[in-house]
Scaffold this motif. Structure first.
Motif, PDB file in Angstrom:
ATOM      1  N   LEU A 150      62.990  31.274  17.905  1.00 15.47           N
ATOM      2  CA  LEU A 150      62.872  30.776  19.273  1.00 15.47           C
ATOM      3  C   LEU A 150      63.733  31.611  20.224  1.00 15.47           C
ATOM      4  O   LEU A 150      63.284  31.994  21.311  1.00 15.47           O
ATOM      5  N   VAL A 152      64.845  34.724  19.882  1.00 15.32           N
ATOM      6  CA  VAL A 152      64.296  36.068  20.065  1.00 15.32           C
ATOM      7  C   VAL A 152      63.035  36.002  20.933  1.00 15.32           C
ATOM      8  O   VAL A 152      62.812  36.852  21.794  1.00 15.32           O
ATOM      9  N   THR A 153      62.226  34.961  20.725  1.00 15.87           N
ATOM     10  CA  THR A 153      61.030  34.798  21.551  1.00 15.87           C
ATOM     11  C   THR A 153      61.399  34.634  23.029  1.00 15.87           C
ATOM     12  O   THR A 153      60.787  35.261  23.906  1.00 15.87           O
ATOM     13  N   LEU A 154      62.392  33.813  23.296  1.00 14.95           N
ATOM     14  CA  LEU A 154      62.810  33.614  24.690  1.00 14.95           C
ATOM     15  C   LEU A 154      63.305  34.925  25.304  1.00 14.95           C
ATOM     16  O   LEU A 154      62.962  35.261  26.437  1.00 14.95           O
ATOM     17  N   GLN A 156      62.437  37.848  24.407  1.00 12.70           N
ATOM     18  CA  GLN A 156      61.282  38.720  24.598  1.00 12.70           C
ATOM     19  C   GLN A 156      60.538  38.359  25.878  1.00 12.70           C
ATOM     20  O   GLN A 156      60.083  39.227  26.608  1.00 12.70           O
ATOM     21  N   GLN A 157      60.438  37.063  26.145  1.00  9.21           N
ATOM     22  CA  GLN A 157      59.749  36.637  27.364  1.00  9.21           C
ATOM     23  C   GLN A 157      60.526  37.038  28.618  1.00  9.21           C
ATOM     24  O   GLN A 157      59.951  37.214  29.684  1.00  9.21           O
ATOM     25  N   MET A 158      61.833  37.173  28.473  1.00  6.89           N
ATOM     26  CA  MET A 158      62.649  37.588  29.624  1.00  6.89           C
ATOM     27  C   MET A 158      62.679  39.110  29.761  1.00  6.89           C
ATOM     28  O   MET A 158      62.470  39.649  30.834  1.00  6.89           O
ATOM     29  N   LEU A 164      59.672  38.757  31.987  1.00  4.37           N
ATOM     30  CA  LEU A 164      59.936  38.457  33.395  1.00  4.37           C
ATOM     31  C   LEU A 164      60.577  39.636  34.120  1.00  4.37           C
ATOM     32  O   LEU A 164      60.202  39.966  35.252  1.00  4.37           O
ATOM     33  N   GLN A 167      58.061  42.361  34.647  1.00  4.18           N
ATOM     34  CA  GLN A 167      57.069  41.819  35.578  1.00  4.18           C
ATOM     35  C   GLN A 167      57.606  41.866  37.019  1.00  4.18           C
ATOM     36  O   GLN A 167      56.910  42.284  37.944  1.00  4.18           O
TER      37      GLN A 167
END
Lengths: 329, 296
Positions: A150, A152-154, A156-158, A164, A167
C-alpha cells in the motif's frame, strides 16, 4: 535487551526464591510440582509447538548450504559439496553489490531517518494543547499499520511516471518525472517511504522518555534564566540520551536488515544495481534461478553475521544502557 | 502551561503550526486523493488528467464493479477469512502461553521462556522456512499464511508482562475456590486485560491483513491470492484487470468505470479495515500499553 529486562523484571524471579506469592518454592519433588503446574505447562504447549516447528526446525534446513541441493532429490540424497557454495559467494560480484547496497541503505537511514522520530517527539511534546497533541499523534501513527504494498502504491501514485507530481508538472508545461524508477534517487525514495510509514510510530518510545524527564529541572532552569533553546540543549537532549544511544546501538546490530518487502516490491522497477539487498538476493537466487544451495549459503552468511552483530550490540548496549533504559523499568 | 514558562513568540507558534499542519497533511492528503479518485466518474478523472484533487461528479461505479464478483471480491474474502481465523488462533495461543509463563518458579518455566526469547535473536532464513512449509505439505494452503507467523514472541512477552503485573491475590482466591487455571485465565485475567488484548489482537490482525510476502512464497495458485497480492498485481504493476478485453471500455454492454478509479478503489478496500479498527484500539496505544511492556 529483553533477557536483561526479564531478569530485572517486577517479579524478581532470580532474587527472591518465593517469587510470586502463590508458589513458595520449597524443596518439592518434580512429581509434586508437576501435579501443581501441569495446567500451566499444557497452556504453553501450542505456542512452543508452533515456535519449534516454524523457528527451530527450519534451522536444520540450512544444511543445504553445504550441499548441491535439488528439490527433486531431497535433502537426504543431495550430494555434499563442503564449503564450495561459500567460496563462490566470496568471488560473486552481485553478492558484494547486494551487501554494499544493504549497508549503504542502513547508513543513509541512520543519518536521515533515525533523527526524525526524535525531532518529531520533541516537537509534539512542546505542543501545549493535549487534544491537538493526541490528534497529531493518532494521525502520524496511522501509516505504520499500512502494508508495504500500500505504501509503495501510494508513493507511486504521487511520484511515479503517471503520478500526481508528473501530472502537475506536465499540466504546467514542464517535463514529467518518474522518481519510482530512478536508481540515482533510490536511497532518498526508500528513506522517504520509511519516514512516511514509520517515523510516527518510532516516536512512541521517545515520547515516553520525554515524559520521564523530571519537570522540576525545567522549572528550576527557567527560573535561573535559561531560554527555551538552552533548556532543550541542557535538559531535554541529555534526558533522551540513554534511549537514543540504546536504539542506535541496537540499530547497528541490525545493520543487515533493511526490511524485505519494501525492496522486493521495487527491485524490478529500479534495477538490481541500486535496489538489490541481501534478502532479495537470497530470494531471487533460489526461487527464480533455482540455485537453492547457493541462496541458502548467502542467507546463512547473512544470518550468522547478523547474529554476531546483534550479540555485540547487546553487549555494548548493556554497558551503555545499564543506567539508562533499565533503571527506569 | 506552567506559570514559569515564557509565552511562546508569535513567530514560533506560527512556525510550529505550519510544521504540524504540513505533517498531518503529508499523511492525510494522499489518502484523501485516493478515496476521492475512487469515487469519481470517468469525466472527473479525465478532466483532472489523473488523480482527482478537487471533488467533481461522484459515482460508486468502481466499487460496484469490484464487488460484482471476480478477482477483487474473492481476494477480499480470502483476506478477511485469513485475518479472522488467524487472529483468533494467534490471540488464543498467545494468551494461553503468556499466562502459562507468567508464574516464575513453575515447572520448566525458565527453559520455555528462554526458548521464546531466543527467537528474537535469529530468524531461520527464507529458504529453510520455505523448505519446511513445503515439506509439511502447506504449499497452496491458506494455513501457510497463518501458521508460520501465528505466534509472535514480542506479543507473547508484552502480554506476559501485563499478566504478571496483575495482583496475585485475585487469582489465588479464585484458585482456592477450586477454579482451574483455564477458568482463572478466562474469567479473571482476560477481563482485566482488555486493553492489552485489544492491542495484541490488532497487531496480529494487521499483520495478517497486510501479509503479502508469505503469499508470494507459498501460494502458486493465483485464484487463492489475498488482497495485497491483487493490489500489487493490478495497481502497483498496472496489469489490466480485464485481460483479453483489449482495452474495451465495455464488458458485455456495461460501461466500465475509469481504470484509475477502479485501481484506487482497490487501494481503499485494502486500507479500509485498518481505518475502521484503528479508532477503537488507538486509545490504548496512548495509554502506554506497549511502551510499558517494551520498557520491561
Amino acid at each position: 535487551m529483553l533477557e536483561q529486562a526479564e531478569r530485572s523484571g517486577p517479579a524478581g524471579e532470580l532474587t527472591s526464591p518465593a517469587g510470586a506469592g502463590s508458589h513458595p518454592r520449597k524443596a518439592s519433588t518434580l512429581g509434586v510440582r508437576l501435579r501443581r503446574d501441569w495446567q500451566l505447562l499444557l497452556m504453553v504447549v501450542p505456542a512452543i509447538g508452533l515456535l519449534l516447528l516454524f523457528h527451530y526446525v527450519p534451522l536444520l534446513g540450512n544444511v543445504i548450504a553445504f550441499q548441491d541441493y535439488s528439490p527433486y532429490v531431497g535433502i537426504k540424497d543431495s550430494p555434499w559439496v563442503g564449503l564450495a557454495n561459500f567460496q563462490w559467494l566470496l568471488i560473486d560480484e552481485s553478492f558484494w553489490q547486494a551487501t554494499l547496497n544493504t549497508l549503504l541503505i542502513t547508513a543513509f537511514q541512520l543519518v536521515f531517518y533515525f533523527p526524525v522520530p526524535i525531532a518529531l517527539a520533541i516537537l509534539l511534546d512542546s505542543v501545549v494543547s493535549r487534544r491537538l497533541r493526541m490528534l497529531i499523534q493518532n494521525i502520524v501513527y496511522l501509516p505504520h499499520f499500512f502494508s508495504w504494498v500500500l505504501v509503495v502504491t501510494l508513493f507511486q501514485q504521487m511520484f511515479g511516471g503517471a503520478g500526481l507530481l508528473a501530472q502537475t508538472l506536465r499540466a504546467n508545461g514542464y517535463q514529467g518525472v518518474d522518481i519510482m524508477t530512478n536508481p540515482d534517487t533510490f536511497l532518498i525514495l526508500v528513506t522517504a517511504e520509511t519516514v512516511w510509514k514509520d517515523a510516527g510510530w518510532g516516536m512512541i518510545i521517545f515520547l515516553a522518555a520525554l515524559a520521564a524527564i523530571d519537570q522540576n529541572l525545567y522549572e528550576a532552569s527557567a527560573v535561573d534564566g535559561a531560554s527555551r533553546w538552552r533548556r532543550l540543549w541542557h535538559i531535554t537532549l541529555p534526558g533522551l540520551r540513554p534511549v537514543v544511544v540504546l536504539l542506535l546501538i541496537l540499530r547497528l546490530g541490525d545493520a543487515l536488515n533493511v526490511g524485505f518487502e519494501q525492496f522486493f516490491l521495487q527491485r524490478d522497477a529500479v534495477g538490481r544495481d541500486a535496489a538489490e539487498v541481501l534478502d532479495t538476493f537470497v530470494y531471487w537466487r533460489t526461487m527464480l534461478t533455482g540455485e537453492w544451495s547457493y541462496g541458502a549459503a548467502a542467507g546463512l552468511v547473512k544470518g550468522l553475521v547478523g547474529l554476531i552483530l546483534i550479540l555485540v550490540a547487546n553487549k555494548v548496549a548493556h554497558r551503555f544502557g545499564e543506567q539508562g533504559i533499565y533503571k527506569r523499568s | 502551561m506552567n506559570a514559569w514558562e515564557e509565552k511562546p513568540s508569535k513567530l514560533g507558534r506560527l512556525a510550529k503550526g505550519t510544521i504540524l499542519t504540513a505533517i498531518a497533511a503529508g499523511v492525510l492528503f494522499p489518502l484523501y486523493m485516493v478515496v476521492l479518485t475512487s469515487l469519481s466518474t470517468q469525466e472527473a478523472v479525465a478532466r483532472a488528467g489523473g488523480l482527482v484533487t478537487v471533488p467533481g461528479e461522484l459515482s460508486l461505479g468502481a466499487y460496484r464493479e469490484l464487488f460484482s464478483g471476480g478477482v477483487v471480491s474473492r481476494a477480499a474474502m480470502v483476506s478477511v477469512g485469513i485475518t479472522v481465523v488467524g487472529t483468533l488462533l494467534s490471540v488464543t495461543v498467545t494468551a494461553l502461553a503468556a499466562y502459562g509463563l507468567s508464574r516464575p518458579g513453575s515447572v520448566l518455566h525458565r527453559p520455555l521462556l528462554f526458548l521464546v526469547l531466543l527467537t528474537f535473536l535469529f530468524s531461520p532464513g527464507i529458504i529453510p522456512k520455505y523448505l519446511l512449509v513445503s515439506s509439511i505439505g502447506l504449499i497452496d494452503s491458506y494455513w501457510a499464511l497463518i501458521l508460520p507467523g501465528a505466534v509472535a514472541a514480542f506479543n507473547l512477552v508484552v502480554m506476559r508482562a501485563f499478566f504478571m503485573s496483575i495482583p496475585h491475590e485475585v487469582m489465588d482466591s479464585a484458585r482456592i475456590d477450586g477454579a482451574s487455571e483455564f477458568t482463572v485465565l478466562r474469567r479473571i485475567v482476560l477481563p482485566m486485560s482488555k486493553g492489552v488484548t485489544a492491542v495484541i489482537a490488532m497487531l496480529y490482525a494487521v499483520g495478517y491483513w497486510n501479509n503479502f510476502f508469505d503469499a508470494v512464497l507459498y501460494l502458486n495458485d493465483n485464484a487463492k491470492w489475498p488482497l495485497q497480492m491483487v493490489l500489487r498485481q493490478y495497481v502497483l504493476q498496472g496489469q489490466s484487470m480485464f485481460v483479453g478485453q483489449g482495452g474495451d471500455t465495455t464488458i458485455a454492454g456495461r460501461a466500465l468505470p475509469p481504470d484509475l478509479a477502479i485501481k484506487m478503489s482497490i487501494v481503499v478496500v485494502a486500507l479500509l479495515p485498518v481505518l475502521l479498527v484503528y479508532p477503537f484500539v488507538q486509545k490504548h496505544f496512548t495509554k502506554g500499553v506497549i511502551i510499558g511492556a517494551v520498557k520491561g
